[in-house]
Structure formats: structure tokens, C-alpha cells
Design a protein around this motif. Structure first.
Motif, PDB file in Angstrom:
ATOM      1  N   ILE A  30     -13.283 -44.759  28.123  1.00  0.00           N
ATOM      2  CA  ILE A  30     -13.826 -44.748  29.476  1.00  0.00           C
ATOM      3  C   ILE A  30     -13.074 -43.755  30.357  1.00  0.00           C
ATOM      4  CG2 ILE A  30     -14.285 -46.143  31.524  1.00  0.00           C
ATOM      5  CD1 ILE A  30     -15.982 -46.825  29.046  1.00  0.00           C
ATOM      6  N   GLY A  31     -11.766 -43.713  30.220  1.00  0.00           N
ATOM      7  CA  GLY A  31     -10.958 -42.805  31.029  1.00  0.00           C
ATOM      8  C   GLY A  31      -9.612 -42.574  30.384  1.00  0.00           C
ATOM      9  N   PHE A  32      -8.973 -41.457  30.759  1.00  0.00           N
ATOM     10  CA  PHE A  32      -7.660 -41.142  30.196  1.00  0.00           C
ATOM     11  C   PHE A  32      -6.960 -40.109  31.068  1.00  0.00           C
ATOM     12  CE2 PHE A  32     -10.749 -38.272  28.291  1.00  0.00           C
ATOM     13  CZ  PHE A  32     -10.156 -37.020  28.444  1.00  0.00           C
ATOM     14  N   GLY A  33      -5.634 -40.076  30.956  1.00  0.00           N
ATOM     15  CA  GLY A  33      -4.888 -39.057  31.676  1.00  0.00           C
ATOM     16  C   GLY A  33      -3.425 -39.418  31.827  1.00  0.00           C
ATOM     17  N   TYR A  34      -2.683 -38.517  32.473  1.00  0.00           N
ATOM     18  CA  TYR A  34      -1.263 -38.743  32.698  1.00  0.00           C
ATOM     19  C   TYR A  34      -0.790 -37.945  33.908  1.00  0.00           C
ATOM     20  CZ  TYR A  34      -0.693 -34.275  30.201  1.00  0.00           C
ATOM     21  OH  TYR A  34      -0.790 -32.970  29.797  1.00  0.00           O
ATOM     22  N   LYS A  35       0.413 -38.239  34.327  1.00  0.00           N
ATOM     23  CA  LYS A  35       1.047 -37.543  35.445  1.00  0.00           C
ATOM     24  C   LYS A  35       2.396 -37.017  34.980  1.00  0.00           C
ATOM     25  CE  LYS A  35       2.929 -38.422  40.081  1.00  0.00           C
ATOM     26  NZ  LYS A  35       3.119 -39.467  41.138  1.00  0.00           N
ATOM     27  N   LYS A  36       2.666 -35.741  35.280  1.00  0.00           N
ATOM     28  CA  LYS A  36       3.949 -35.132  34.973  1.00  0.00           C
ATOM     29  C   LYS A  36       4.594 -34.598  36.251  1.00  0.00           C
ATOM     30  CE  LYS A  36       3.456 -33.615  30.156  1.00  0.00           C
ATOM     31  NZ  LYS A  36       3.522 -32.442  29.239  1.00  0.00           N
ATOM     32  N   LEU A  60       8.104 -33.199  33.116  1.00  0.00           N
ATOM     33  CA  LEU A  60       8.459 -34.441  32.425  1.00  0.00           C
ATOM     34  C   LEU A  60       7.396 -35.508  32.686  1.00  0.00           C
ATOM     35  CD1 LEU A  60      12.302 -34.629  33.132  1.00  0.00           C
ATOM     36  CD2 LEU A  60      11.151 -33.847  31.045  1.00  0.00           C
ATOM     37  N   PHE A  61       7.095 -36.246  31.646  1.00  0.00           N
ATOM     38  CA  PHE A  61       6.090 -37.309  31.723  1.00  0.00           C
ATOM     39  C   PHE A  61       6.537 -38.387  32.701  1.00  0.00           C
ATOM     40  CE2 PHE A  61       4.261 -41.330  30.330  1.00  0.00           C
ATOM     41  CZ  PHE A  61       2.925 -41.008  30.117  1.00  0.00           C
ATOM     42  N   GLN A  62       5.617 -38.800  33.560  1.00  0.00           N
ATOM     43  CA  GLN A  62       5.889 -39.883  34.497  1.00  0.00           C
ATOM     44  C   GLN A  62       5.176 -41.177  34.081  1.00  0.00           C
ATOM     45  OE1 GLN A  62       7.946 -39.500  37.525  1.00  0.00           O
ATOM     46  NE2 GLN A  62       8.537 -37.821  36.149  1.00  0.00           N
ATOM     47  N   ARG A  63       3.872 -41.063  33.906  1.00  0.00           N
ATOM     48  CA  ARG A  63       3.093 -42.217  33.471  1.00  0.00           C
ATOM     49  C   ARG A  63       1.707 -41.746  33.044  1.00  0.00           C
ATOM     50  NH1 ARG A  63       1.895 -45.484  39.148  1.00  0.00           N
ATOM     51  NH2 ARG A  63       0.769 -43.816  40.223  1.00  0.00           N
ATOM     52  N   GLY A  64       1.001 -42.601  32.305  1.00  0.00           N
ATOM     53  CA  GLY A  64      -0.333 -42.239  31.832  1.00  0.00           C
ATOM     54  C   GLY A  64      -1.086 -43.483  31.413  1.00  0.00           C
ATOM     55  N   ALA A  65      -2.366 -43.300  31.079  1.00  0.00           N
ATOM     56  CA  ALA A  65      -3.183 -44.453  30.707  1.00  0.00           C
ATOM     57  C   ALA A  65      -4.389 -44.010  29.898  1.00  0.00           C
ATOM     58  CB  ALA A  65      -3.647 -45.205  31.957  1.00  0.00           C
ATOM     59  N   ILE A  66      -4.925 -44.936  29.139  1.00  0.00           N
ATOM     60  CA  ILE A  66      -6.205 -44.772  28.460  1.00  0.00           C
ATOM     61  C   ILE A  66      -6.970 -46.082  28.608  1.00  0.00           C
ATOM     62  CG2 ILE A  66      -5.099 -45.329  26.245  1.00  0.00           C
ATOM     63  CD1 ILE A  66      -7.355 -43.773  24.870  1.00  0.00           C
ATOM     64  N   ILE A  67      -8.257 -45.978  28.906  1.00  0.00           N
ATOM     65  CA  ILE A  67      -9.106 -47.150  29.065  1.00  0.00           C
ATOM     66  C   ILE A  67     -10.211 -47.091  28.027  1.00  0.00           C
ATOM     67  CG2 ILE A  67     -10.602 -48.450  30.630  1.00  0.00           C
ATOM     68  CD1 ILE A  67      -9.198 -46.996  32.941  1.00  0.00           C
ATOM     69  N   THR A  68     -10.410 -48.172  27.305  1.00  0.00           N
ATOM     70  CA  THR A  68     -11.495 -48.259  26.328  1.00  0.00           C
ATOM     71  C   THR A  68     -12.344 -49.489  26.630  1.00  0.00           C
ATOM     72  OG1 THR A  68     -10.067 -49.461  24.775  1.00  0.00           O
ATOM     73  CG2 THR A  68     -10.258 -47.074  24.492  1.00  0.00           C
ATOM     74  N   GLN A  69     -13.607 -49.395  26.284  1.00  0.00           N
ATOM     75  CA  GLN A  69     -14.505 -50.536  26.454  1.00  0.00           C
ATOM     76  C   GLN A  69     -14.347 -51.492  25.286  1.00  0.00           C
ATOM     77  OE1 GLN A  69     -18.449 -49.540  27.793  1.00  0.00           O
ATOM     78  NE2 GLN A  69     -19.372 -51.270  26.719  1.00  0.00           N
TER      79      GLN A  69
END
Length: 257
Positions: free
Chosen positions: A92-98, A102-111
Motif C-alpha cells: 500500500i505504501g513505503f518509504g523512509y527518511k534520511k 543516515l537512516f532515520q526511520r521508514g515504513a512499509i504498509i501491506t494489505q
């Protein structure tokens, strides 16, 4: 600062719920798992359940500083599965913040895949005593594993809990943040590792004949060929080194099919 967040095609109507990383990390839901790298919550919206996996670290070891963040590996690998025709969860959605690279946080959403249970849970509950069901699962799983390896892709975590089965007895492959492409001898080594992981669980619940039939399906062969014996011997040797004892896979080599 780099902020990457995408809702996939046909899911922009969910912007009010999953429209940004800030919104994702503010969500409340049923806690499914949690560790030092990520957590998973289940969120219901308009009668549909979604799994939200939120990463607060790029991964373990050197992955924290260099290389692809684990969350990126997870969404890319599910996209590969879909492209190869392997049943998997819909992203459904995905991404991250740097920040400062350097990686800060991220997520992936699945149905949610409705009315499914993972293969490990199914085995614990039913013991896999239904030979017809075992055969149907085995054929599907062998084809999926062969497809992965034919693309020189290694799952790296082919545990039964990452394999779902629905009420129509169709199986799905999920949760693959560590999968990657390999070449040459390292590919061959890791193919054995994937097969060893599958057989580690299979030997608890399945007969030697059932395990051999899975292996033959994986090799896409009606009988054990020279190539098949060589790969099976490598699998046997790897199991023997790890557990310091000879697996009963050795008995399979002397059994005629």
C-alpha cells in the motif's frame, strides 16, 4: 534531509490515514511484533486490515551505516515477487527518511491477506497429517523456491512463518527484508542455505518420502538426477556441519523413486 514516501497506485484514497511518515508513526493499532529494529501493528480502516511495519533502524551491524536499509530491501523484494508471479501481500505504501545521509526511520504498509495462516502455525495446529494438503502445498512451495533461485535471488529467511496459506490452499510468500541477488559460488552456497531452512522445519512434520517429493518438484524432475544428488549431498553436508550429526536426508539418497 531526504524524505521518501509513496502510496502505490490506486491507493491514494488512503492519504488521510497513510499519507506521510509522521502519520504512520503516530498510528495506533494492534501490536503484532516488536524488536530493536522495527515493530508491526495491524490497523483497520473501512473494514480492511493493514499491516504497518515501522523501522527505527536501517538494520543490524554495518547496515546501520552503509548499504541498503532493511525497509527498502523489504519493499523492493515484494515488488520482485509480484513481478515474477509469486503470490505475496499487496504493498500500500513505503518509504523512509534520511538526514545527513543516515537512516532515520521508514515504513512499509501491506494489505492483509484475509483468512490466511502461516505454515508453521498450521503445522502446530494440524500436524500436517493430510497427505493431499501436504502435496498441494509442496508443489506450490517448490515452484516458488525454484522461481526465486532461477532469478539468482536468495530469500535468506525461508522459515515457515513467512509462508501463508489461505482457505483455498493457496500459499503466499511474505516478509523478505534480507533477500538479495547473488552470483557464482556464493549463489550456490546460499541456495543450499534456503533449502536447508525449509527442510529444518519439514523434518519435524513430514516423512522422508514427502520431503523427497518436494525436492524433486523443486528440481522439476521425476527422479533424482546426478545434478540433484550433488545438490542434495551439499545440503546434507551443510546440515551435518551445523548440527554435528548426520541428517536423515542421507537415507533419501539410497531410496529409489
Amino acid at each position: 534531509m531526504r524524505n521518501l514516501w509513496h502510496l502505490t497506485e490506486n491507493n491514494h484514497h488512503l492519504t488521510s490515514v497513510f499519507g506521510s511518515l509522521d502519520a504512520i508513526f503516530a498510528l495506533l493499532g494492534q501490536q503484532i511484533t516488536q524488536d530493536k529494529v522495527s515493530d508491526v501493528i495491524k490497523v483497520a480502516h473501512q473494514g480492511v486490515n493493514y499491516y504497518v511495519k515501522r523501522y527505527t533502524s536501517a538494520g543490524k551491524g554495518l547496515r546501520k551505516l552503509i548499504g541498503k536499509p532493511r525497509v527498502q530491501g523489504e519493499w523492493e523484494n515484494l515488488q520482485w515477487f509480484a513481478q515474477w508471479g509469486i503470490p505475496t501481500a499487496t504493498i500500500i505504501g513505503f518509504g523512509y527518511k534520511k538526514k545527513w545521509g543516515l537512516f532515520q526511520r521508514g515504513a512499509i504498509i501491506t494489505q492483509e491477506l484475509p483468512h490466511t495462516v502461516d505454515l508453521a502455525q498450521l503445522a502446530r495446529q494440524q500436524g500436517l497429517s493430510d497427505a493431499r494438503l501436504v502435496k498441494k502445498i509442496s508443489i506450490q512451495l517448490a515452484k516458488i523456491t525454484r522461481t526465486l533461485h532461477s532469478h539468482k535471488f536468495i530469500h535468506n529467511d525461508l522459515k515457515w512463518r513467512n509462508i501463508l496459506i489461505d482457505e483455498q490452499e493457496k500459499i503466499y510468500l511474505i516478509d523478505c527484508p534480507l533477500g538479495d541477488f547473488w552470483q557464482g559460488e556464493l549463489l550456490n552456497y546460499r541456495i543450499v542455505k534456503d533449502l536447508k531452512t525449509l527442510d529444518h522445519y519439514a523434518q519435524k512434520y513430514l516423512s522422508r518420502s514427502q520431503r523427497m517429493r518436494f525436492y524433486l518438484s523443486y528440481m522439476d524432475s521425476a527422479k533424482l538426477t546426478t545434478e540433484g544428488k550433488q545438490l542434495l549431498l551439499r545440503l546434507l553436508k551443510r546440515r551435518s556441519r551445523r548440527y554435528d550429526k548426520q541428517s536423515n536426508l542421507s537415507l533419501l539418497l539410497n531410496k529409489q523413486y
